[in-house]
Structure formats: C-alpha cells, structure tokens
Write a protein that holds these residues in place. Structure first.
Motif, short mmCIF file in Angstrom:
data_model
loop_
_atom_site.label_atom_id
_atom_site.label_comp_id
_atom_site.label_asym_id
_atom_site.label_seq_id
_atom_site.Cartn_x
_atom_site.Cartn_y
_atom_site.Cartn_z
N ASP A 194 0.82 -1.22 0.00
CA ASP A 194 0.00 0.00 0.00
C ASP A 194 0.85 1.27 0.00
OD1 ASP A 194 -2.23 -1.59 0.04
OD2 ASP A 194 -2.62 -1.37 2.19
N SER A 195 2.10 1.16 0.47
CA SER A 195 2.98 2.33 0.50
C SER A 195 3.67 2.57 -0.84
CB SER A 195 4.03 2.16 1.60
OG SER A 195 4.95 1.13 1.27
N GLY A 196 3.37 1.74 -1.84
CA GLY A 196 3.91 1.96 -3.18
C GLY A 196 4.83 0.89 -3.72
N ASP A 197 5.07 -0.15 -2.96
CA ASP A 197 5.92 -1.25 -3.43
C ASP A 197 5.24 -1.94 -4.61
OD1 ASP A 197 7.11 -3.99 -3.57
OD2 ASP A 197 8.20 -3.32 -1.80
N PRO A 198 5.95 -2.10 -5.77
CA PRO A 198 5.32 -2.64 -6.98
C PRO A 198 5.29 -4.18 -7.05
CG PRO A 198 7.56 -2.03 -7.47
CD PRO A 198 7.33 -1.65 -6.02
N TYR A 199 5.73 -4.83 -6.00
CA TYR A 199 5.90 -6.29 -6.02
C TYR A 199 4.63 -7.04 -6.44
CZ TYR A 199 6.90 -10.98 -4.08
OH TYR A 199 7.07 -12.33 -3.88
N GLU A 200 3.52 -6.76 -5.80
CA GLU A 200 2.28 -7.49 -6.10
C GLU A 200 1.88 -7.31 -7.57
OE1 GLU A 200 -2.27 -8.04 -4.39
OE2 GLU A 200 -1.28 -6.08 -4.22
N LYS A 201 1.96 -6.08 -8.06
CA LYS A 201 1.60 -5.79 -9.45
C LYS A 201 2.50 -6.59 -10.40
CE LYS A 201 1.31 -1.93 -12.75
NZ LYS A 201 2.41 -2.35 -13.66
N GLN A 202 3.79 -6.62 -10.12
CA GLN A 202 4.72 -7.33 -11.00
C GLN A 202 4.55 -8.84 -10.91
OE1 GLN A 202 8.75 -5.86 -10.51
NE2 GLN A 202 8.17 -3.77 -11.04
N ILE A 203 4.22 -9.35 -9.74
CA ILE A 203 3.93 -10.78 -9.59
C ILE A 203 2.72 -11.14 -10.44
CG2 ILE A 203 2.99 -12.51 -8.01
CD1 ILE A 203 5.89 -12.32 -7.57
N ASN A 204 1.67 -10.33 -10.37
CA ASN A 204 0.46 -10.60 -11.18
C ASN A 204 0.77 -10.58 -12.67
OD1 ASN A 204 -1.67 -11.04 -9.28
ND2 ASN A 204 -1.61 -8.87 -8.74
N GLU A 205 1.57 -9.60 -13.08
CA GLU A 205 1.96 -9.51 -14.50
C GLU A 205 2.77 -10.75 -14.91
OE1 GLU A 205 2.24 -4.64 -15.00
OE2 GLU A 205 4.07 -5.83 -14.77
N HIS A 206 3.64 -11.18 -14.02
CA HIS A 206 4.48 -12.34 -14.34
C HIS A 206 3.63 -13.60 -14.51
CE1 HIS A 206 8.55 -14.52 -13.48
NE2 HIS A 206 8.18 -14.59 -14.73
N VAL A 207 2.65 -13.79 -13.65
CA VAL A 207 1.76 -14.94 -13.78
C VAL A 207 1.02 -14.90 -15.12
CG1 VAL A 207 -0.32 -16.06 -12.86
CG2 VAL A 207 1.49 -15.32 -11.31
N GLU A 208 0.59 -13.73 -15.53
CA GLU A 208 -0.11 -13.58 -16.81
C GLU A 208 0.82 -13.93 -17.97
OE1 GLU A 208 -1.63 -9.63 -17.03
OE2 GLU A 208 -3.02 -9.90 -15.35
N ILE A 209 2.07 -13.46 -17.90
CA ILE A 209 3.05 -13.75 -18.97
C ILE A 209 3.30 -15.25 -19.06
CG2 ILE A 209 5.48 -13.50 -19.62
CD1 ILE A 209 5.31 -10.64 -18.34
N LEU A 210 3.53 -15.90 -17.93
CA LEU A 210 3.82 -17.34 -17.93
C LEU A 210 2.61 -18.15 -18.36
CD1 LEU A 210 5.90 -17.49 -14.63
CD2 LEU A 210 6.77 -17.79 -16.96
N SER A 211 1.43 -17.72 -17.97
CA SER A 211 0.21 -18.42 -18.39
C SER A 211 0.04 -18.35 -19.91
CB SER A 211 -1.02 -17.80 -17.70
OG SER A 211 -0.94 -17.94 -16.30
N ALA A 212 0.35 -17.19 -20.49
CA ALA A 212 0.27 -17.03 -21.95
C ALA A 212 1.30 -17.90 -22.66
CB ALA A 212 0.46 -15.56 -22.31
N LEU A 213 2.50 -18.01 -22.08
CA LEU A 213 3.54 -18.85 -22.69
C LEU A 213 3.15 -20.33 -22.63
CD1 LEU A 213 6.95 -17.30 -21.56
CD2 LEU A 213 6.07 -17.50 -23.89
#
Length: 311
Positions: A194-213
């Motif tokens: 909540d303080s601005g760390d992008p970790y969760e957003k990037q984890i979600n993006e990574h799961v989407e990328i791997l799922s597409a692959l």
C-alpha cells in the motif's frame, strides 16, 4: 578470481550454513530498515533482538529438517563457477545481504582485481523494497563510487528467462492436465504494498506472462492460480495465502512453482516442500509436487547472459 576489468555481482539474501549463521541472518534481516520499517534504529534493534530470541530455536529445527544448512550457498557456488566459465571477460561474484559473503568482502576483492565496471544483478525477478532495494542500497553504500555501476532492472518480462521457467514447469510432471498449477510467491505485509511497493503488481503480471507462454506451447493445466507463502505475525499480508489456496484442491493434484525465487533455499526446501506438503496431506490433496528453482541450470545461464546484454 580471474583477472578482469568488469564484474557481474549476483545479489541475494543469503542463507545459514549453521546455527550461528542462522542467528546472524535473522539479526541482520530484522535490523534492515526495508524489512522493519521503523524510523528509529534504536527501537528497530530492540525489536530485532526480541524477534531473533523468540524465533531462532524454532527456525533452526526447520534447518535441521533440510540438513542443517540452506541449499542457496552450494547452488549459488555452482552457478558462479559456470558463469565464470561462460563469461570469459567478466568476473562473476556473489554478495549476500544477511550472511557471508557480504558486500564489503566482495568489493575489496574487486578492487584488488582493478575492476572498473560492475553490473549488479539482483536475484529477484520482481522488484520489492524488501529485496531489490535493500540489496542494491547495501552494495552502493559500501562501494562509495569506486566503480562504474549498472543495475539490472526487474527482468520478469524477459522472454529467455520465462522460457527457462516454462521448461522447468513442463518437465516437472507428465500429464499437465491432471494438475492444478499454483505460482507461489513470497508474501509481503499489505502495508508495504500500500505504501507503493510494486511487487504485487509485477507478480500478477508475471503470472499472466507465464500463463500465456504455457498456452503458446499448448501446455494445459487443470487450473492456474497465484498464492502467497511465508506469512508471519498479526499484520494483514498479501492474499490468497497458500494454505488457503490449497484447500480448493482436495482429492486433486497440485504442482507448485516458486515464482519469486531463482535459487532453492530454506523456503523452497523446507517451507514449500515439507511444511506445505504436510498441510496438503491434511487437506486430502491427492498429489503435491514442488518445482525446483532455476538454480545453476543451462537455461538460466542463457537467460542471465541475455538479460545482462540488454543493459
């Protein structure tokens, strides 16, 4: 160490080789301002001492279950050896954040070799203040402008890297359609995100990328989901928690991929492979398997070479 003017420095958190190093690991971790986000060094130190005293004995029992040491150290040594053979013009060294080898030691060695250019490679695919920021800041503090330094950005979108992950997942089981694939990421307190760390957003993006692959390669699992492991304390952490996610798959098969780790460590070998395995048995999961990390595999070495060439 071979002669070189350029160095590749692999940054990671570290892992204990014995009980004394476990206490060192816990002490250094909970004194890290990026982990315990308390402004006062004095109060952070007091809290750290309390946490270490209360946790070190139970944590050591976990280490004893995997042979009394973290696998991260021998596996990283193997990776370093292979990379030094591959990168003939570059010295490859490791720096751990909470256990040796520390930044100060590595920097002295690089100075002796008259290294001028340093590439910092955080061994965290996704960025977090608790991992990437902490490790990079630590090295830069002790380097004190002694080198020309480049820092590798989060590389979870790199195609070669993701193909290495897909290859690991693909070869972990035979009948993919019988398994529910769970990408397990190390959790974080919600307040850090909540303080601005992008970790969760990037984890979600990574799961989407791997799922597409996986879809591209015509590899179909019964389901694909994301969960977070390692929650401790009373604070709200990222959800869903892995133990809660597992409850969905009673009488089914589950394959876990540790999406936030590159090298196997106590959290993959004990927490995922032993602790959550016991939880899976209680739930009634038919089969529970954990993928190995990329470690010193040839595909990971190819990915590292591809990533650093993008700098």
């Amino acid at each position: 160490m071979k002669e070189c003017s350029k160095a590749l420095v692999l940054l990671n958190m570290g892992g204990a080789r014995n009980k004394n190093e476990l206490e060192m690991f816990l002490t250094n971790m909970f004194n890290d301002k990026n982990i315990l986000t308390i402004k006062s060094d004095f109060f952070r130190s007091l809290i750290a001492k309390f946490i270490v005293k209360s946790r070190k004995d139970s944590a050591w029992k976990n280490y004893e279950a995997i042979g009394g040491r973290s696998p991260i150290n021998p596996l990283t040594e193997k990776l370093l050896s292979k990379l030094n053979d591959e990168l003939t013009d570059t010295c490859v060294v490791q720096v751990m954040r909470y256990t040796p080898p520390f930044a100060q030691e590595a920097i002295k060695e690089l100075e002796k070799k008259k290294v001028k250019e340093v590439i910092l490679f955080p061994m965290y695919p996704q960025y977090s203040t608790t991992t990437t920021k902490s490790s990079v800041e630590d090295f830069l503090f002790f380097a004190k402008r002694k080198f020309h330094i480049k820092v590798i950005e989060p590389f979870y979108k790199n195609r070669v890297f993701n193909e290495a992950i897909i290859d690991t997942i693909k070869n972990s089981v035979e009948k993919h359609e019988e398994y529910n694939l769970i990408f397990s990421a190390h959790g974080l307190p919600q307040k850090i995100v909540d303080s601005g760390d992008p970790y969760e957003k990037q984890i979600n993006e990574h799961v989407e990328i791997l799922s597409a692959l996986l879809e591209e390669e015509n590899i179909h699992f019964k389901s694909i989901s994301l969960a977070y492991q390692s929650k401790v304390g009373p604070l709200k952490w990222l959800e869903p928690a892995l133990d809660e996610e597992l409850k969905k798959f009673r009488d089914q098969k589950v394959l876990i991929y540790p999406i936030a780790f590159l090298i196997d460590n106590s959290e993959t070998d004990f927490e995922l492979s032993i602790e959550y395995n016991e939880e899976a048995k209680k739930i009634g999961i038919e089969e529970y398997k954990v993928c190995k990390c990329l470690n010193d595999g040839e595909n990971f070495i190819k990915a590292i070479k591809d990533i650093i060439n993008v700098v």
